[in-house]
Design a protein around this motif. Structure first.
Motif, PDB file in Angstrom:
ATOM      1  N   SER A  82       0.850  -1.185   0.000  1.00  0.00           N
ATOM      2  CA  SER A  82       0.000   0.000   0.000  1.00  0.00           C
ATOM      3  C   SER A  82       0.889   1.239   0.000  1.00  0.00           C
ATOM      4  CB  SER A  82      -0.906  -0.004   1.238  1.00  0.00           C
ATOM      5  OG  SER A  82      -1.706   1.158   1.278  1.00  0.00           O
ATOM      6  N   VAL A  83       0.855   1.992  -1.099  1.00  0.00           N
ATOM      7  CA  VAL A  83       1.677   3.202  -1.224  1.00  0.00           C
ATOM      8  C   VAL A  83       0.943   4.365  -0.567  1.00  0.00           C
ATOM      9  CG1 VAL A  83       2.845   4.756  -2.826  1.00  0.00           C
ATOM     10  CG2 VAL A  83       2.630   2.326  -3.394  1.00  0.00           C
ATOM     11  N   THR A  84       1.658   5.133   0.248  1.00  0.00           N
ATOM     12  CA  THR A  84       1.037   6.233   0.986  1.00  0.00           C
ATOM     13  C   THR A  84       1.516   7.611   0.547  1.00  0.00           C
ATOM     14  OG1 THR A  84       2.732   6.031   2.719  1.00  0.00           O
ATOM     15  CG2 THR A  84       0.667   4.815   3.037  1.00  0.00           C
ATOM     16  N   ASN A  85       2.696   7.665  -0.077  1.00  0.00           N
ATOM     17  CA  ASN A  85       3.241   8.963  -0.496  1.00  0.00           C
ATOM     18  C   ASN A  85       4.366   8.709  -1.492  1.00  0.00           C
ATOM     19  OD1 ASN A  85       3.552  11.699  -0.664  1.00  0.00           O
ATOM     20  ND2 ASN A  85       4.448  11.969   1.362  1.00  0.00           N
ATOM     21  N   GLY A  86       4.810   9.780  -2.149  1.00  0.00           N
ATOM     22  CA  GLY A  86       5.911   9.618  -3.082  1.00  0.00           C
ATOM     23  C   GLY A  86       6.029  10.770  -4.051  1.00  0.00           C
ATOM     24  N   SER A  87       6.807  10.529  -5.094  1.00  0.00           N
ATOM     25  CA  SER A  87       7.029  11.531  -6.128  1.00  0.00           C
ATOM     26  C   SER A  87       7.034  10.846  -7.484  1.00  0.00           C
ATOM     27  CB  SER A  87       8.371  12.243  -5.894  1.00  0.00           C
ATOM     28  OG  SER A  87       8.643  13.163  -6.935  1.00  0.00           O
ATOM     29  N   LEU A  88       6.468  11.526  -8.499  1.00  0.00           N
ATOM     30  CA  LEU A  88       6.365  10.949  -9.833  1.00  0.00           C
ATOM     31  C   LEU A  88       7.240  11.696 -10.825  1.00  0.00           C
ATOM     32  CD1 LEU A  88       2.484  10.491 -10.102  1.00  0.00           C
ATOM     33  CD2 LEU A  88       4.173   8.819  -9.314  1.00  0.00           C
ATOM     34  N   GLY A  89       7.783  10.945 -11.803  1.00  0.00           N
ATOM     35  CA  GLY A  89       8.484  11.565 -12.912  1.00  0.00           C
ATOM     36  C   GLY A  89       7.486  12.088 -13.936  1.00  0.00           C
ATOM     37  N   ALA A  90       8.012  12.696 -14.996  1.00  0.00           N
ATOM     38  CA  ALA A  90       7.154  13.311 -16.012  1.00  0.00           C
ATOM     39  C   ALA A  90       6.238  12.290 -16.676  1.00  0.00           C
ATOM     40  CB  ALA A  90       8.012  14.010 -17.060  1.00  0.00           C
ATOM     41  N   GLU A  91       6.663  11.032 -16.734  1.00  0.00           N
ATOM     42  CA  GLU A  91       5.870   9.994 -17.392  1.00  0.00           C
ATOM     43  C   GLU A  91       4.888   9.316 -16.444  1.00  0.00           C
ATOM     44  OE1 GLU A  91       8.900   7.463 -18.777  1.00  0.00           O
ATOM     45  OE2 GLU A  91       9.749   8.898 -20.181  1.00  0.00           O
ATOM     46  N   GLY A  92       4.806   9.807 -15.196  1.00  0.00           N
ATOM     47  CA  GLY A  92       3.922   9.200 -14.216  1.00  0.00           C
ATOM     48  C   GLY A  92       4.533   8.005 -13.517  1.00  0.00           C
ATOM     49  N   ARG A  93       5.819   7.763 -13.722  1.00  0.00           N
ATOM     50  CA  ARG A  93       6.485   6.634 -13.076  1.00  0.00           C
ATOM     51  C   ARG A  93       7.073   7.079 -11.737  1.00  0.00           C
ATOM     52  NH1 ARG A  93       6.322   2.604 -16.632  1.00  0.00           N
ATOM     53  NH2 ARG A  93       6.236   3.130 -18.843  1.00  0.00           N
ATOM     54  N   PRO A  94       6.931   6.266 -10.688  1.00  0.00           N
ATOM     55  CA  PRO A  94       7.421   6.655  -9.365  1.00  0.00           C
ATOM     56  C   PRO A  94       8.934   6.865  -9.335  1.00  0.00           C
ATOM     57  CG  PRO A  94       5.903   4.802  -9.217  1.00  0.00           C
ATOM     58  CD  PRO A  94       6.214   4.986 -10.665  1.00  0.00           C
ATOM     59  N   VAL A  95       9.344   7.940  -8.668  1.00  0.00           N
ATOM     60  CA  VAL A  95      10.763   8.220  -8.427  1.00  0.00           C
ATOM     61  C   VAL A  95      11.146   7.705  -7.044  1.00  0.00           C
ATOM     62  CG1 VAL A  95      12.500  10.031  -8.225  1.00  0.00           C
ATOM     63  CG2 VAL A  95      10.678  10.230  -9.938  1.00  0.00           C
ATOM     64  N   TRP A  96      10.290   7.980  -6.074  1.00  0.00           N
ATOM     65  CA  TRP A  96      10.433   7.398  -4.741  1.00  0.00           C
ATOM     66  C   TRP A  96       9.039   7.281  -4.131  1.00  0.00           C
ATOM     67  CZ3 TRP A  96       8.477  10.047  -0.607  1.00  0.00           C
ATOM     68  CH2 TRP A  96       8.339  11.444  -0.742  1.00  0.00           C
ATOM     69  N   VAL A  97       8.879   6.325  -3.232  1.00  0.00           N
ATOM     70  CA  VAL A  97       7.598   6.152  -2.558  1.00  0.00           C
ATOM     71  C   VAL A  97       7.829   5.737  -1.109  1.00  0.00           C
ATOM     72  CG1 VAL A  97       6.318   5.493  -4.645  1.00  0.00           C
ATOM     73  CG2 VAL A  97       7.357   3.717  -3.227  1.00  0.00           C
ATOM     74  N   THR A  98       6.860   6.065  -0.262  1.00  0.00           N
ATOM     75  CA  THR A  98       6.770   5.464   1.068  1.00  0.00           C
ATOM     76  C   THR A  98       5.578   4.520   1.022  1.00  0.00           C
ATOM     77  OG1 THR A  98       5.436   7.341   1.838  1.00  0.00           O
ATOM     78  CG2 THR A  98       7.789   7.441   2.236  1.00  0.00           C
ATOM     79  N   GLU A  99       5.728   3.358   1.636  1.00  0.00           N
ATOM     80  CA  GLU A  99       4.712   2.320   1.493  1.00  0.00           C
ATOM     81  C   GLU A  99       4.751   1.380   2.689  1.00  0.00           C
ATOM     82  OE1 GLU A  99       6.514  -0.739   1.091  1.00  0.00           O
ATOM     83  OE2 GLU A  99       8.218   0.617   1.169  1.00  0.00           O
ATOM     84  N   ASN A 100       3.724   0.564   2.754  1.00  0.00           N
ATOM     85  CA  ASN A 100       3.641  -0.508   3.749  1.00  0.00           C
ATOM     86  C   ASN A 100       3.495  -1.819   2.990  1.00  0.00           C
ATOM     87  OD1 ASN A 100       3.362  -1.923   6.133  1.00  0.00           O
ATOM     88  ND2 ASN A 100       1.155  -1.587   6.242  1.00  0.00           N
ATOM     89  N   THR A 101       4.521  -2.660   3.060  1.00  0.00           N
ATOM     90  CA  THR A 101       4.535  -3.908   2.305  1.00  0.00           C
ATOM     91  C   THR A 101       4.416  -5.098   3.248  1.00  0.00           C
ATOM     92  OG1 THR A 101       5.887  -2.965   0.531  1.00  0.00           O
ATOM     93  CG2 THR A 101       5.876  -5.365   0.736  1.00  0.00           C
TER      94      THR A 101
END
Length: 316
Positions: free
Chosen positions: A72-91
């Motif tokens: 479950s991803v809770t936060n992060g940042s996206l590149g121009a193509e909508g691909r995650p650059v970094w995320v915080t999550e609960n795995t």
């Protein structure tokens, strides 16, 4: 004197833009994979998220109605193509698969370790986003290891593929296995290199091997080249190499060597890293402003252009 020709101006930029490019997307890069028991394998995927973002997604891998991983991803940042650059999550990893899988949250790929024939089956990945479910499947075939032969009693290195294709930003496993003489008279060193540049050097000092000469556990010292720190993972029990976050510059021939007291055994894998089709999306996204301006001023430009065309025709 005019020749009666009429010139039409066609807004070709409109042909480049489609709404489907900017939405949520899940891509599975293999339909099926074949692997030998005892090996590891990467189930390669990637995903993109609609921008601007409303909600973060959840990702899960399942097989035979058993959940392997739920993220479950809770936060992060996206590149121009909508691909995650970094995320915080609960795995959460199922107890059944604890220690046997690695999950890559930035591209949703799943790495399975120490496979058995019981792992054969269909593996489904799901991206759950804003009430929608995007999914794909990979069928995994795990074959029994070949029966022991005289050639397997001694030192041996097997490279399980000669070439691999992957897209920019993905991870890739270079799959190998090795066996050593039983009983072990000396322990080997293992080396990976690309175009002559050393990536990993592993020196095995002790361990235990099965009847077929395959390592069960080893004591080793592994050195990774500074250029590849954080970008590769080496598996000393089978000599496989995992490459992460690939770029076009990572294309080339990768050589693995098993260095024993009596011999040097080597194999090669050629890797092709291709630009993702999504790279076109970035160009289209950057062009939106230009398209908007052209549309806004188009009604002002059109009369001027028509007048110039009429004058040019009359001058003839």
């Amino acid at each position: 004197m005019t020749d009666g020709r009429v010139i039409f101006l066609i807004p070709v930029f409109n042909l480049l833009f489609t709404d489907s490019i900017v939405g949520d997307d899940l891509t599975v890069y293999k339909n099926s994979l074949n692997v030998t028991a005892g090996q590891s394998v990467l189930l390669p995927t990637s995903y993109s998220i609609t921008y601007p973002l409303k909600n973060w997604p959840s990702i899960e891998w399942v097989t035979k109605d058993d959940t392997i991983v739920y993220c479950s991803v809770t936060n992060g940042s996206l590149g121009a193509e909508g691909r995650p650059v970094w995320v915080t999550e609960n795995t959460i990893i199922s107890p059944k698969y604890q220690g046997r899988v690695d999950f890559f949250r930035l591209n949703a790929s799943l790495f399975l370790k120490d496979l058995t024939e019981m792992d054969t089956g269909s593996y489904t990945v799901r991206l759950l986003m804003d009430g929608n479910i995007y999914k794909g499947a990979i069928h995994l075939w795990v074959h029994q290891s070949p029966a022991p032969t005289d050639s397997m009693v001694g030192d041996n290195l097997t490279v399980h593929t000669s070439s691999l294709n992957v897209s920019v930003g993905q991870s890739l496993l270079l799959p190998t296995t090795y066996s050593i003489s039983s009983p072990a008279q000396s322990w080997p060193s293992i080396e990976w290199a690309r175009e002559g540049q050393t990536i990993v050097h592993c020196s095995v000092s002790n361990g235990s091997i099965r009847a077929k000469g395959l390592p069960v556990w080893v004591n080793e010292k592994t050195g990774i080249s500074p250029e590849y720190q954080g970008r590769v993972e080496f598996f000393p029990l089978n000599a496989s190499l995992l490459l992460k976050d690939l770029s076009v510059n990572d294309s080339g021939t990768y050589t693995v060597k098993l260095l024993t007291a009596k011999n040097v055994i080597k194999g090669t894998i050629h890797v092709w890293v291709q630009r993702s089709p999504a790279s076109l999306e970035d160009y289209i996204t950057q062009s939106r402003t230009v398209i908007f301006i052209l549309r806004m001023i188009g009604c002002c430009i059109t009369p001027v252009v028509l007048c110039l065309l009429i004058l040019c025709c009359e001058c003839r």
